[in-house]
Design a protein around this motif. Structure first.
Motif, mmCIF file in Angstrom:
data_model
loop_
_atom_site.group_PDB
_atom_site.id
_atom_site.type_symbol
_atom_site.label_atom_id
_atom_site.label_comp_id
_atom_site.label_asym_id
_atom_site.label_seq_id
_atom_site.Cartn_x
_atom_site.Cartn_y
_atom_site.Cartn_z
ATOM 1 N N PRO A 181 0.832 -1.207 0.000
ATOM 2 C CA PRO A 181 0.000 0.000 0.000
ATOM 3 C C PRO A 181 0.867 1.257 0.000
ATOM 4 C CG PRO A 181 0.042 -0.962 2.182
ATOM 5 C CD PRO A 181 0.783 -1.919 1.276
ATOM 6 N N PRO A 182 0.306 2.393 -0.470
ATOM 7 C CA PRO A 182 1.104 3.634 -0.541
ATOM 8 C C PRO A 182 1.755 3.993 0.790
ATOM 9 C CG PRO A 182 -1.022 3.913 -1.631
ATOM 10 C CD PRO A 182 -1.057 2.567 -0.987
ATOM 11 N N ALA A 183 1.082 3.661 1.910
ATOM 12 C CA ALA A 183 1.630 4.044 3.221
ATOM 13 C C ALA A 183 2.965 3.376 3.509
ATOM 14 C CB ALA A 183 0.632 3.680 4.323
ATOM 15 N N LEU A 184 3.247 2.239 2.879
ATOM 16 C CA LEU A 184 4.491 1.519 3.161
ATOM 17 C C LEU A 184 5.566 1.780 2.104
ATOM 18 C CD1 LEU A 184 3.133 -1.907 4.477
ATOM 19 C CD2 LEU A 184 4.016 0.029 5.776
ATOM 20 N N ILE A 185 5.304 2.750 1.253
ATOM 21 C CA ILE A 185 6.319 3.082 0.238
ATOM 22 C C ILE A 185 7.224 4.174 0.779
ATOM 23 C CG2 ILE A 185 6.626 4.149 -2.032
ATOM 24 C CD1 ILE A 185 4.191 2.590 -2.936
ATOM 25 N N ARG A 186 8.538 3.930 0.688
ATOM 26 C CA ARG A 186 9.498 4.908 1.186
ATOM 27 C C ARG A 186 10.071 5.670 0.001
ATOM 28 N NH1 ARG A 186 11.132 4.147 6.637
ATOM 29 N NH2 ARG A 186 12.343 6.010 6.238
ATOM 30 N N PRO A 187 9.952 6.995 0.028
ATOM 31 C CA PRO A 187 10.563 7.760 -1.051
ATOM 32 C C PRO A 187 12.079 7.550 -1.008
ATOM 33 C CG PRO A 187 9.854 9.196 0.731
ATOM 34 C CD PRO A 187 9.330 7.825 1.046
ATOM 35 N N VAL A 188 12.673 7.503 -2.158
ATOM 36 C CA VAL A 188 14.119 7.293 -2.215
ATOM 37 C C VAL A 188 14.814 8.598 -1.842
ATOM 38 C CG1 VAL A 188 16.067 6.726 -3.686
ATOM 39 C CG2 VAL A 188 13.902 5.503 -3.942
ATOM 40 N N VAL A 189 15.487 8.579 -0.682
ATOM 41 C CA VAL A 189 16.190 9.791 -0.265
ATOM 42 C C VAL A 189 17.653 9.659 -0.680
ATOM 43 C CG1 VAL A 189 14.707 10.353 1.683
ATOM 44 C CG2 VAL A 189 16.578 8.738 1.985
ATOM 45 N N VAL A 190 18.238 10.756 -1.041
ATOM 46 C CA VAL A 190 19.649 10.717 -1.448
ATOM 47 C C VAL A 190 20.494 11.060 -0.240
ATOM 48 C CG1 VAL A 190 21.379 11.641 -3.002
ATOM 49 C CG2 VAL A 190 19.000 11.389 -3.765
ATOM 50 N N PRO A 191 21.305 10.099 0.217
ATOM 51 C CA PRO A 191 22.109 10.366 1.417
ATOM 52 C C PRO A 191 23.194 11.393 1.144
ATOM 53 C CG PRO A 191 22.704 8.250 0.434
ATOM 54 C CD PRO A 191 21.524 8.765 -0.348
ATOM 55 N N ALA A 192 23.549 12.095 2.179
ATOM 56 C CA ALA A 192 24.572 13.137 2.048
ATOM 57 C C ALA A 192 25.925 12.510 1.754
ATOM 58 C CB ALA A 192 24.645 13.956 3.334
ATOM 59 N N ALA B 214 22.718 3.704 -2.376
ATOM 60 C CA ALA B 214 24.120 3.619 -2.809
ATOM 61 C C ALA B 214 24.339 2.357 -3.655
ATOM 62 C CB ALA B 214 25.037 3.616 -1.599
ATOM 63 N N ALA B 215 23.726 1.248 -3.237
ATOM 64 C CA ALA B 215 23.890 -0.007 -3.972
ATOM 65 C C ALA B 215 23.329 0.135 -5.390
ATOM 66 C CB ALA B 215 23.189 -1.143 -3.233
ATOM 67 N N ARG B 216 22.190 0.828 -5.491
ATOM 68 C CA ARG B 216 21.617 1.046 -6.820
ATOM 69 C C ARG B 216 22.564 1.854 -7.701
ATOM 70 N NH1 ARG B 216 15.202 2.439 -6.456
ATOM 71 N NH2 ARG B 216 14.544 0.352 -5.819
ATOM 72 N N GLY B 217 23.167 2.886 -7.083
ATOM 73 C CA GLY B 217 24.100 3.734 -7.836
ATOM 74 C C GLY B 217 25.274 2.904 -8.335
ATOM 75 N N ILE B 218 25.816 2.062 -7.473
ATOM 76 C CA ILE B 218 26.973 1.236 -7.841
ATOM 77 C C ILE B 218 26.587 0.280 -8.973
ATOM 78 C CG2 ILE B 218 28.544 -0.563 -7.028
ATOM 79 C CD1 ILE B 218 28.305 0.779 -4.212
ATOM 80 N N ARG B 219 25.443 -0.364 -8.833
ATOM 81 C CA ARG B 219 25.029 -1.318 -9.871
ATOM 82 C C ARG B 219 24.794 -0.613 -11.201
ATOM 83 N NH1 ARG B 219 21.177 -3.422 -5.921
ATOM 84 N NH2 ARG B 219 22.224 -5.066 -4.760
ATOM 85 N N ARG B 220 24.184 0.569 -11.128
ATOM 86 C CA ARG B 220 23.881 1.290 -12.371
ATOM 87 C C ARG B 220 25.183 1.638 -13.098
ATOM 88 N NH1 ARG B 220 21.264 5.262 -10.175
ATOM 89 N NH2 ARG B 220 22.911 6.804 -10.436
#
Lengths: 514, 239
Positions: A503-514, B205-211
């Motif tokens: 369900p949409p509630a369990l979808i995590r937006p892909v965050v870009v780590p610093a 990060a794993a996705r980036g590496i694989r891509r």
């Protein structure tokens, strides 16, 4: 001996005391005679007023011991004797001096007042005696109730005690599952309630008030029905009948029966509690057995399986025939291992021991891990993998999801007719993400899309082979434990398609780590 | 890959209460040239460890006298590489063992080949920790080269530019080739303490590496393997 006779609660307290009364009256007459004789001997020295006092003795005796009327009779007899024997003119009933009239009136007055006082005292003593008797009776009844541990025994004992104590016939009826009265015991025995009895009993049960002759509401039945009180309304009704009397109960009997029934109600509440405790104990015992089963399967079944599978994997075939035999033994042992794993997971689900530790999961990675695990089994069928790289992450328990995917892929490999398996993922119609495993097998029979996830379901009339029906049930159990939904459908171009919906509630937006 | 003699003089201690499993493992390991000793309980295991000083222990966590997790730190502290034998569904147990210093784990029922591969990996890891030979400056899988000294990643000879965290992730796995590194360990090393549960950083990060390194591979054949709920492993046999 019945209560009626023992404790003066019955309507005619004097009935048994007839003999005593006659003797008392005789004693009273004798006392009057004695007083007269004594008076005659004293006559020479005393004055008349002193002699009059002698008559107080029989008057007080009769008034106190025998009651008002014997007391008045003693007063009258004493007056007459005194008048006849002592008051001039003696040996007549005539009175010359009016002052002697006063003595006569006083004698009668003493008789009146004394007997009334004595009567009151006697009544109080009788009441106290009756109360003590009731208390003893209730205590005895409560004591016997304590020993009762089953409902039927309680009703039998209640019927027996009421019949014994009140000298009546007894019916005990309880509500069935629909709340309709049902006879449980009767003294003397009878099979069922007749129409009138049932109607009165039902009314009593529904209203919680006594019904019948002498009760709060009169009925057409000759039985008096009284409720056994409980916190949630009557627990049962008790009917009493006495064909030899106009009313089944008299006077103080009704409140006494009420007290007995209240105690029976308490006893029933206790029995109910004990039954619940017992049931709880059985549940705990069942849980303990399941846990024992779980660890037994986990250890006793898996340990030899580990050796068998390890040995089979270590063996190197020496001929083409051995290659085939070994491959078959290996795949069967692996199937057994998956079955054992499923059995353990099913027991865990059943006892609610499934742990969930959700984390962000990449569905592509989850598919790869499951395919790796099943590599030898599915490589024969060939797997098409269509999981986009840019799928959002989902919040799921990695272990449970892994097990779901293994079961779905294994299911596809076994029921897919040995042809291509396709694992695909994408957005679903509900705005969430779905991950589907598709096969080219016979598909899901129409109308069985729900039932196929039931435990030990092997669909009839289909040629889906093998399996125990545990795998898909676990998929459903685990998916629901994670908040996912699982569906079964047929592919438009043939084969089955099992999908996990996030369900949409369990979808995590892909965050870009610093 | 598992010809006789590969074990050299390395000693392996088998700790499992089931004699049949010990017999199977002894067969597999002694055939590969390892010196094998056995223990059926935690107490025996500690005695054997003291008597024989094995290089590696295969430890089943369900021992009759004590929990295997209790003696694991003692073995690790004595310089023994530990590979844990554990059931498939015991994810938490595996993570706990790895956090206590276990080198790796093998899931029961195991494949003897897999046991040998894990033992080899764990022994190499132990040698690296001891400062001996085994640390490789350049790691290769398929057409990818990871040059840890130059902090460079090349694919087909051409340098590939990875984001700093992607490189740190890959370098951490390359420093432990073939060995599983837990999510928490990776996150702590790369992002720092306090980020141990930010698993989504690793996914990205794993996705980036694989891509960047594996876009030409068939789907499902990534060398960067995730063990569900446990961690990542750089599988150099892939490719």
């Amino acid at each position: 001996m019945t209560l009626a006779h023992a404790h003066s609660i019955a309507p005619a307290p004097g009935a048994d005391q007839g003999g005593g009364l006659a003797a008392g009256l005789l004693a009273m007459v004798a006392l009057v005679g004695l007083a007269t004789l004594l008076g005659l001997t004293l006559l020479a020295r005393g004055d008349l007023a002193d002699i009059g006092l002698l008559y107080l003795v029989p008057v007080m005796f009769a008034a106190i011991r025998l009651g008002l009327r014997p007391g008045l009779a003693a007063g009258a007899l004493s007056s007459l004797s005194y008048n006849y024997f002592f008051i001039p003119p003696r040996f007549t009933l005539a009175v010359a001096d009016p002052s002697h009239l006063i003595t006569l009136v006083i004698l009668l007055g003493v008789a009146l007042v004394g007997s009334q006082m004595a009567a009151r005292l006697r009544q109080q003593a009788m009441l106290a005696q009756a109360q003590a008797g009731r208390d003893a009776l209730l205590a005895g009844f409560a004591g016997r109730l304590m020993g009762v541990t089953r409902r039927d025994a309680l009703w039998a004992m209640l019927a027996q005690e009421v019949a014994r104590l009140f000298g009546v016939r007894v019916l005990v009826a309880v509500p069935d599952a629909q709340g309709v009265v049902e006879l449980v015991t009767a003294r003397p025995a009878q099979d069922r309630l007749d129409l009138l009895e049932a109607a009165a009993a039902q009314w009593c049960l529904d209203s919680g008030r006594s019904a019948g002759p002498g009760g709060q509401v009169p009925t057409a039945s000759e039985w008096l029905f009284m409720p056994v009180p409980g916190t949630q309304g009557p627990l049962a009704v008790v009917g009493v009948g006495n064909p030899d009397a106009d009313l089944p109960l008299h006077g103080a009997q009704a409140p006494l029966l009420e007290s007995l029934l209240a105690q029976a109600g308490l006893a029933l509440a206790r029995i109910t509690l004990e039954e619940e405790k017992l049931a709880l104990g059985r549940v705990q015992e069942r849980e303990r057995l399941r846990s024992a089963l779980l660890s037994s399967i986990g250890h006793d079944l898996r340990t030899p399986l580990t050796t068998v599978l390890g040995t089979l994997r270590a063996l190197r075939p020496l001929s083409p025939a051995q290659t085939v035999a070994l491959a078959s033994a290996r795949s069967e042992a692996e199937r057994l291992d998956r079955f054992v794993a499923n059995l353990i997971e099913m027991v865990r689900l059943e006892i609610g021991a499934v742990q969930r530790e959700p984390e962000a999961v990449d569905l592509a990675e989850a598919c790869d891990a499951a395919l790796d695990h099943l590599a030898p089994a599915v490589s024969a069928a060939g797997v098409e993998r269509a999981v986009p790289e840019d799928l959002p992450l989902v919040l799921a328990d990695p272990r449970l999801l892994h097990h779901c995917l293994i079961n779905l892929i294994d299911n596809a490999a076994r029921h897919g007719g040995g042809r291509g398996i396709r694992v695909e993922a994408g957005a679903d119609a509900q705005g969430g993400v779905e991950l589907a495993v598709c096969d080219r097998g016979p598909g899901v029979p129409a109308g069985e899309e729900e039932r196929i996830f039931g435990m030990f379901t092997r669909l009839e009339g289909s040629d889906r082979q093998g399996g125990t029906g545990l795998g898909l049930a676990i998929v459903k159990g685990f998916a629901e434990a994670m908040g996912l939904r699982v569906t079964a459908a047929n592919r438009p171009d043939g084969g089955a398609r099992f999908a996990l919906h996030v369900p949409p509630a369990l979808i995590r937006p892909v965050v870009v780590p610093a | 890959m598992s010809g006789p003699g590969e074990g050299g003089s390395a000693g392996v201690l088998l700790i499992d209460d089931d004699p049949a499993i010990r017999a199977l493992l002894r067969q597999t390991l002694s055939h590969a040239g390892y010196g094998v000793s056995e223990a059926g309980s935690a107490a025996q295991a500690l005695a054997e460890r003291a008597a024989r000083a094995p290089d590696l222990a295969l430890l089943d966590l369900g021992l009759p006298d004590r929990d295997g997790l209790e003696i694991l730190p003692q073995l690790v502290a004595a310089g023994v590489a530990v590979v844990v034998l554990s059931a498939r569904d015991a994810t938490a147990e595996k993570v706990a063992a790895l956090d206590l210093g276990a080198s790796d784990y093998v899931t029961k029922p195991f494949d003897p080949e897999e046991i040998l591969a894990r033992v080899r990996t764990a022994l190499r890891h132990r040698a690296r920790l001891a400062g001996g030979p085994g640390g490789q400056a350049v790691l290769r899988f398929a057409d990818v080269e990871i040059d840890l000294a130059a902090r460079q990643v090349r694919k087909g000879g051409a340098e590939v530019h990875l984001a700093p965290k992607e490189y740190a992730f890959l370098a951490e796995l390359a420093g432990n080739p073939g060995r599983v590194v837990t999510h928490a360990q990776l996150l702590r090393t790369i992002w720092g303490p306090g980020h141990e549960t930010d698993v989504e950083y690793l996914r990205v990060a794993a996705r980036g590496i694989r891509r960047k390194l594996e876009s030409d591979r068939p789907p499902g054949q990534s060398a960067l393997r995730n063990e569900p709920g446990i961690g990542y492993r750089l599988d150099l046999t892939r490719g």
